[in-house]
Design an enzyme around this catalytic site. Structure first.
Site, short mmCIF file in Angstrom:
data_model
loop_
_atom_site.label_atom_id
_atom_site.label_comp_id
_atom_site.label_asym_id
_atom_site.label_seq_id
_atom_site.Cartn_x
_atom_site.Cartn_y
_atom_site.Cartn_z
N GLU A 33 0.83 -1.20 0.00
CA GLU A 33 0.00 0.00 0.00
C GLU A 33 0.87 1.25 0.00
O GLU A 33 1.64 1.48 0.93
CB GLU A 33 -0.93 -0.04 1.21
CG GLU A 33 -1.96 -1.15 1.08
CD GLU A 33 -2.41 -1.70 2.40
OE1 GLU A 33 -2.25 -1.03 3.43
OE2 GLU A 33 -2.91 -2.85 2.41
N GLU A 75 -4.81 -6.63 2.17
CA GLU A 75 -3.61 -7.38 2.56
C GLU A 75 -3.63 -8.85 2.21
O GLU A 75 -2.62 -9.41 1.81
CB GLU A 75 -3.35 -7.23 4.06
CG GLU A 75 -2.80 -5.88 4.46
CD GLU A 75 -3.85 -4.81 4.54
OE1 GLU A 75 -5.05 -5.13 4.45
OE2 GLU A 75 -3.48 -3.64 4.72
N PHE A 98 2.20 -2.48 8.84
CA PHE A 98 2.48 -2.72 10.25
C PHE A 98 2.23 -4.21 10.50
O PHE A 98 1.25 -4.75 9.99
CB PHE A 98 1.56 -1.91 11.16
CG PHE A 98 1.81 -0.43 11.15
CD1 PHE A 98 2.55 0.19 12.15
CD2 PHE A 98 1.31 0.37 10.12
CE1 PHE A 98 2.78 1.56 12.14
CE2 PHE A 98 1.54 1.74 10.10
CZ PHE A 98 2.27 2.34 11.11
N ASP A 100 1.03 -5.54 12.87
CA ASP A 100 -0.28 -5.67 13.52
C ASP A 100 -1.36 -6.10 12.51
O ASP A 100 -2.36 -6.71 12.90
CB ASP A 100 -0.72 -4.34 14.13
CG ASP A 100 0.35 -3.72 15.00
OD1 ASP A 100 0.17 -3.65 16.21
OD2 ASP A 100 1.41 -3.31 14.45
N ILE A 102 -1.23 -8.32 10.39
CA ILE A 102 -1.16 -9.74 10.07
C ILE A 102 -2.51 -10.41 10.36
O ILE A 102 -2.82 -11.47 9.82
CB ILE A 102 -0.02 -10.43 10.87
CG1 ILE A 102 0.34 -11.77 10.24
CG2 ILE A 102 -0.39 -10.57 12.35
CD1 ILE A 102 1.63 -12.37 10.77
N HIS A 144 -1.10 -0.62 16.45
CA HIS A 144 -0.01 -0.20 15.54
C HIS A 144 1.34 -0.23 16.23
O HIS A 144 2.26 0.47 15.82
CB HIS A 144 -0.26 1.22 15.01
CG HIS A 144 -1.34 1.33 13.99
ND1 HIS A 144 -2.66 1.20 14.31
CD2 HIS A 144 -1.29 1.56 12.66
CE1 HIS A 144 -3.39 1.36 13.21
NE2 HIS A 144 -2.58 1.58 12.19
C1 LIG Z 1 -5.91 -3.52 7.58
C2 LIG Z 1 -5.21 -2.21 7.48
N1 LIG Z 1 -4.46 -1.92 6.38
C3 LIG Z 1 -3.81 -0.76 6.26
C4 LIG Z 1 -3.89 0.20 7.25
C5 LIG Z 1 -3.15 1.53 7.13
N2 LIG Z 1 -4.11 2.59 6.80
C6 LIG Z 1 -4.66 3.36 7.76
S1 LIG Z 1 -5.82 4.42 7.14
C7 LIG Z 1 -5.58 3.84 5.58
C8 LIG Z 1 -6.35 4.43 4.44
C9 LIG Z 1 -7.82 4.16 4.57
O1 LIG Z 1 -8.49 4.66 3.46
P1 LIG Z 1 -10.06 4.80 3.50
O2 LIG Z 1 -10.67 3.50 3.89
O3 LIG Z 1 -10.50 5.38 2.20
O4 LIG Z 1 -10.35 5.81 4.69
P2 LIG Z 1 -9.90 7.34 4.78
O5 LIG Z 1 -8.55 7.37 5.43
O6 LIG Z 1 -9.85 7.88 3.38
O7 LIG Z 1 -10.93 8.01 5.62
C10 LIG Z 1 -4.62 2.83 5.54
C11 LIG Z 1 -4.18 2.12 4.33
C12 LIG Z 1 -4.69 -0.11 8.38
N3 LIG Z 1 -4.79 0.76 9.40
N4 LIG Z 1 -5.34 -1.29 8.45
#
Ligand SMILES: Cc1ncc(C[n+]2csc(CCOP(=O)(O)OP(=O)(O)O)c2C)c(N)n1
Ligand SMILES: Cc1ncc(C[n+]2csc(CCOP(=O)(O)OP(=O)(O)O)c2C)c(N)n1
Ligand SMILES: [Mg+2]
Ligand SMILES: [Mg+2]
Lengths: 340, 323, 340, 323
Positions: A33, A75, A98, A100, A102, A144
């Site tokens: 990502e 993921e 992260f 986490d 997993i 995290h």
């Molecule tokens: C399972 C997981 N994958 C990746 C992340 C890292 N991460 C945190 S917010 C985010 C983006 C989320 O995008 P969206 O669902 O569009 O929500 P927005 O932030 O735009 O409100 C990511 C990839 C995470 N927290 N959890």
């Protein structure tokens, strides 16, 4: 062999290793990502982010979006696809932002990458590397900040490594990517900005070999990742008390360098293992169990484990500081051994 | 669509192989000669063969817990398969994998899989390999209606769609996931409609009709191979046996099963179709029958005569550089 | 209190516990794949399967499809929804058919059920029970034979229990369902058909308490789930050699009954722990680590771990038999301690 | 749709609270007064408020990493939230949770969530509780466009559909998942179309228009509450700030952001709409502004004066019966 060296951070060292690996092998690809960052498309010229911490910056410019692929927030598909790609001839480096996370992509690691070779009677290989952030200290709270490497270290078929600084980070990552087995490469948050002299060019740090970070004779302090610095700081403090501590950096959590652990134990007769992970079913227990089995005759004292408590990681700085292993707690453990 | 005589004979041979191989397994398990969980593909032969007949060794297939049919259709050696099910050293996986893990990398068979839905991202990754290495290959994931409720289905199809991978997703809708009827857990009539969530092309085929599967799979494979993107192909089918050997089948009506078996058997339908059209003669088919029976008998004999793996094998093949 | 008893299997004992739990608390619901079996709808009268092994048969007839719910093959949704239901007032018993499938549903356990109470500052509870099959011996191969309870035992916030027979199975499951914390209830395949006297009616076996399955003085054999029978068989064999072995049944893997382990070690001075799981980061290591820390002064010999090897579970019967811990291997370990 | 004056004032107050609270956070983090990762909701206020204004404390909400707006809209105490972000003992979670884990069970707020997509099954399970306990409550999951690519989205919506749960799934499509544009990872124009995979009802609302969200969410909530089944509501919106405080924003054009901020600000649009329609006067709004500013200032002052949790708190609250 002596090489030119210069001071760079662990993050830069990792970035350098990725450049070298991709340069030297066209089958190496990156996916994750925002590893490019900015959903860069062929043609567009975004000043890409290179991951949440910028660790992979510059790679998409150097190798193009076909080999450096931003993925959806999916993921299990990205790790699972990386396993399928590795099984069929590529050498993917997947980023699990992260460790986490997993929780949403364990199956491709637990039941696929780790087992395919065995289940197929040795007729397949899965040269996959998964880079992932581990550890606490950034007030990133319970989801995290975990050090879940014990989960991957416990799975037969996977290898798990964790560097304690830039130099090993570069060499271990190059070794991990070129290893024909799946390797989990942990990037402890606490050492990403740590700077030290790092050799230029291409070199590997062998997987499965611990390293003596400091020689000593009275007590062995065994650390991994971020706790190695802690062990070294404790060793300094002990030296002032006239106690000579040896510090062992595990580097590889699976396979575990049992001979190195037994060697330092034989030398000092007493051992403290320091792990920022939680206490149950962890690396610290494995080290202690090894000492009381094959190392029994060398033991002059109990084996102490300095770990985080059996609790999630708290948010408040005050609590997070108390949660993590610290020099005072290491010194306390050494005192309990009747040393110093 | 007019098929070569040799192609038709090949199709018939592969379907018969699956049928006879599995009827034999059913017998052996019931006789207590084979252990482990066995999930039979009997009744669904037209799906695996209709698709795999159009694939080469350079094309990949990721399979399921119900994988014998996909292996045989993909050309995996029957002897190696039978020996594997017997847990012998001569098995395709040296006896370490068993029914749910039979694989043959040389044939592009990436393995049966004991985890529902887990083959889908594997096939997706293999499609990425084909795309980046420009092999011209396609990658096929077979999976069931039940697997279409797994997150791995959703995430993988989306990934293949945005990356325009040369992948074919074949959902074998046999009306049940274990003991639960599909309509109880899938609120849409056709699983194919789920392709719309990924702007992915989809098709529905009669999984009991070799010719319909062959035609639609052919178009889909062509579409994927030519770089036009992935396809979701739903094949409506039915498993003649239970979920696994030993299943009491209490959860479905005998009438329903009998109706499918009597009127829709893909092999019987294939035979009447090719004979009415005079594409093949009874003699041709009976010869194949005899040859297949001999093959299977030989496979069983060889497996029973083969040695068990040495116990030292328990800890080998865990790592490439045995750590 | 003495109760009427009769001989039933572990599977029947579990079924009985579920009946009692649902009878005594309307908030208890069951959900999982085919826990009713046959996608039973209101009205229909299917002779339901009650799960792949029939363990939950009769429950949907007794309590109806609103409380006994067949789910799609969607583990992360069914476990995640069970967590959400537990958080809001129900007391769900979710079935994860085989613990091997934790690969597709770890997050709701690791990052939700285990952490919500802590992250919310103690202002929430998650009274969830997850029933799941563990262990090898049925030639179910690498993805249906694992003993992954070490993964859940290592997660702070979760409890993990594993019975060694029908009597404890019934009492532990009732305790698990009524516990206000999330509990993973392991059902070892090897003991499901084991038959013994089981009390009728409602009783609980406390979580966190090990039990001495056999008294002895020369060596401690610590087992869990299916390996308790193994330990007892080994104890019989040792008795013939004049060695008095004590057998401890852990029953609860998290929390671990440290006092009971230290007590038996203090009594015998030497200990062998037997676990059908793989060796790294497991319960066996935790037991050994405890012995060499708090139990150090009691130790007269090394602590031996008899576990499966660091490898996936093989299919071939010949290999699977060699893979699992066995009486000869336990006796061998005891011999290595210089006993018998 | 004609709304009560009190309802309009309430809506405006909640939106302003979110805006001012978060602008304050932005300031505090930049000043180094707050730690951890903070994801701001600024710009998306109309979504949380348009939905939550129609929920009671008996209705549930499961939120995301970007959860402050949902908490505030659901009526969670600002002081408790601010103290939590300061990591103080007086925080809603005693300082143990922080921004990504703020929760208030008394308000039916099941927590922000650091795992993308993880709130979706939680809300689904809460909907099951409402259904089985016949509370008449509904359960709402807020999540982003990026989360719609998670397996948890797929599996949960399917489960809610076959069980006809009183659930509302609100996807906040703000055009980005971290630094990646939505159209790069979601191959369909509208995420709402994904509802078709579950034969689920869906709606699309202008997430920058309180009135449009309010109307469509109202219908959806009514639908779910009445037992007619779950609904997927897509709100097209935009985050005015970066993904997290400190984000360089290199990946999106200033022009694009400016256009949204200048022309689509939900609070400004709300004000002009209610004033043109003479539903509220400037004075009413300015009074609310002053009151909100005071609330926030008080929350900050109280938080900064509050004690840190005692270190003994590190190991409490792990288990109910502390094991
Ligand atoms: C399972 C997981 N994958 C990746 C992340 C890292 N991460 C945190 S917010 C985010 C983006 C989320 O995008 P969206 O669902 O569009 O929500 P927005 O932030 O735009 O409100 C990511 C990839 C995470 N927290 N959890
Ligand atoms: C992740 C996972 N969940 C559950 C199971 C148990 N299981 C094995 S096969 C099966 C049914 C699969 O149904 P479907 O996908 O329709 O395939 P079919 O058996 O009908 O061919 C289930 C639930 C599993 N193996 N993996
Ligand atoms: Mg099916
Ligand atoms: Mg977004």
């Amino acid at each position: 062999m002596a090489r030119a060296e210069r001071r760079i951070s662990t993050g830069q060292a990792i970035n350098e290793a990725l450049h070298i690996a991709m340069q030297s092998d066209p089958d190496v690809i990156l996916l994750g990502e925002d590893v490019a960052g900015g959903g860069r498309r062929e043609g567009e010229d975004v000043d890409e982010m290179g991951g949440v911490l910028g660790t992979t910056r510059g790679l998409v410019k150097a190798f193009g979006p076909e080999r450096v692929r931003d993925t959806p927030i999916s993921e299990i598909a990205l790790v699972g696809a990386a396993v399928g790609a590795a099984l069929t001839g590529l050498r993917p480096v997947a980023e699990l932002m992260f460790i986490d996370f997993i929780g949403v992509c364990l199956d491709p690691l637990l039941n696929q990458a780790a087992k395919l070779r065995y289940m197929f009677g040795g007729k397949a290989r899965v040269p996959l590397t998964v880079r992932t952030l581990t550890g606490a200290g950034m007030q990133a709270a319970a989801q995290h900040s975990q050090s879940l490497y014990w989960m991957t270290a416990g799975i037969p078929g996977l290898k798990t490594v964790i560097p304690s600084g830039p130099r090993d980070a570069k060499g271990l990552l190059l070794a991990a990517i070129r290893d024909d087995d799946p390797v989990i490469f942990c990037e402890p948050k606490g050492i990403l900005n740590l700077v030290e002299d790092v050799p230029e060019g291409d070199y590997e740090v062998p997987i499965g070999k611990a390293s003596v970070a400091r020689e000593g004779t009275d007590v062995s302090l065994v650390g991994m990742g971020a706790t190695v610095r802690l062990a070294l700081a404790a060793a300094d403090a002990l030296a002032k008390q006239g106690v000579s501590a040896e510090v062992l950096d595990l580097r590889s959590l699976a396979p575990l360098d049992e001979e190195a652990i037994l060697a330092t134990l034989a030398k000092t007769g007493s051992l403290v293992v320091i792990d920022e992970s939680t206490p149950r079913c962890g690396i610290a227990s494995d080290v202690a169990a090894l000492c009381v089995d094959r190392g029994f005759d060398s033991l002059n004292a109990p084996v102490k484990r300095v770990t985080a408590p059996h609790a999630p990681v708290p948010f408040s700085k005050r609590l997070e500081d108390a949660y993590l292993p610290s020099v005072p707690r290491v010194l306390e453990a050494v005192r309990e051994l009747g040393i110093g | 669509m007019q098929l070569e005589r040799t192609t038709l004979l090949d199709a018939y041979r592969r379907m018969r192989r699956i049928r006879v191989f599995e009827e034999k397994l059913n017998e052996l398990v019931t006789a207590g000669k084979l252990g482990g969980f066995l999930h039979l593909y009997v009744g669904e032969e037209a799906v695996a063969v209709g698709v795999c007949l159009q694939l080469g060794d350079g094309d990949f297939v990721a399979s399921t817990h119900r994988g014998h049919g996909h292996c045989i259709a993909k050309g995996v050696d029957l002897g190696g398969m039978m020996a594997e099910l017997y847990g012998r050293a001569t098995g395709l996986c040296k006896g370490k994998g068993g029914s749910m893990h039979i694989a043959d990398m040389h044939k592009g068979m990436l393995g049966a899989n004991g985890i529902v839905g887990a083959g889908i991202p594997l096939a997706t990754g293999a499609a990425l390999t084909a795309k980046l290495k420009k092999t011209g290959g396609v990658s096929v994931a077979f999976f069931g209606d039940g697997a279409s409720n797994q997150g791995q289905f959703h995430e993988s199809l989306n990934l293949a769609a945005i990356w325009q991978l040369p992948a074919l997703y074949v959902v074998e809708n046999n009306g049940f996931g274990e003991f639960t009827p599909t309509d109880f857990v899938v609120p849409v009539k056709d699983i194919a409609t789920r392709a719309a969530s990924y702007a992915m092309r989809s098709e529905i085929a009669d999984g009991m009709d070799f010719f319909d599967v062959f035609e639609k799979a052919g178009k889909a494979i062509e579409h994927a191979r030519s770089g036009s993107g992935p396809v979701l192909l739903e094949c409506k089918t039915y498993r003649f046996k239970g979920h696994y050997v030993g299943d009491s089948l209490r959860y479905r009506s005998k009438e329903e099963a009998e109706r499918w078996i009597q009127t829709r058997d893909p092999i019987a339908r294939f035979e009447s179709r090719v004979r009415e059209a005079r594409l093949l003669e009874a003699d041709d088919l009976r010869r194949v029958d005899r040859e297949v029976d001999e093959e299977i008998a030989a496979a069983v004999a060889a497996a029973e005569a083969a040695p068990f793996p040495d116990v030292s094998e328990v800890t080998t093949d865990v790592y490439v550089g045995e750590a």
